[in-house]
Design an enzyme around this catalytic site. Sequence first.
Site, short mmCIF file in Angstrom:
data_model
loop_
_atom_site.label_atom_id
_atom_site.label_comp_id
_atom_site.label_asym_id
_atom_site.label_seq_id
_atom_site.Cartn_x
_atom_site.Cartn_y
_atom_site.Cartn_z
N CYS A 169 0.83 -1.20 0.00
CA CYS A 169 0.00 0.00 0.00
C CYS A 169 0.87 1.26 0.00
O CYS A 169 1.43 1.62 -1.02
CB CYS A 169 -1.00 -0.03 1.14
N HIS A 224 -3.68 -5.22 0.61
CA HIS A 224 -3.15 -5.53 1.94
C HIS A 224 -3.10 -7.04 2.16
O HIS A 224 -4.00 -7.62 2.76
CB HIS A 224 -4.02 -4.87 3.02
N GLU A 284 -1.25 -8.57 4.21
CA GLU A 284 -0.96 -8.89 5.61
C GLU A 284 -2.23 -9.14 6.42
O GLU A 284 -2.18 -9.75 7.50
CB GLU A 284 -0.15 -7.77 6.26
#
Length: 268
Positions: free
Chosen positions: A112, A230, A232
């Site tokens: 990001c 994202h 993660e």
Amino acid sequence: MNRAAPVVLVPACQRELGRHPFHVAGKKYLDAVRLAGCVPLVVPGALPDELDTLLDLADGLLLTGSPSNVHPSHFGEEVLDPSLPLDPDRDAWTLPIIRRALRERVPVLGICRGFQEVNVAMGGSLHQAVHQQPGLRDHRGDGTQPVDIEYGFSHPVHIQAGGLLERTLESVSVVEDGQFMVNSLHGQGVNRLAPGLRAEALAPDGVVEAFTWTPDDDRPAAFSLCLQWHPEWLAAENPVSRRLFEAFGEACRQHRDDRDQRLKRLNR
């Protein structure tokens, strides 16, 4: 003897908590570094003469997302929306360390804001408001929703053939016909892709969602993968995310082992 696990630098962001400045790093990114089999080392910031020391410690560099944006002065523009947060202290050291890490073949994973930092560091530019560009959709998240809904799947991305992302995900079952679903929580995005960067995945409206760096010399490229979404978020439960962090961890271990071998040869 090799260290038990590779060390990955993770930049902190600058926050005002109460009346004082603090350095903070998101837990989900640190958890993802550990999922990759590495040890996260949060860096609060760095002076120019500290970059070499940090890179001497680094087996990898993970550039996190953040509410803040890269200051548009770094790609020759004025601030479009002054209400949006900036973090010039982070810009001041992440942009130069990105260039040095890539040049020194340290594995890099950008997420990001980190994705946008790499593009700017290497000479690219950003749309400060993707949703205001003709033909592009609104890629921002809805902050009024519960976080598990806001970070849920939003749209597919299409992998560009022949690149690192395709090779990395070739055995992942949820990737079908070169596509898989991602979340979407970004207001800015790539406008001009920097020289040496290769688009690895596109959103349906053509927004660049992943890229890699291709060196302009004869040395082999290191792992460098930057993602606008994202991965993660709940990474251990997402087959694509898990494979991406595994590949990053493998690259960090290889970098560590190669450096240890070079040091052994020098010390003979």
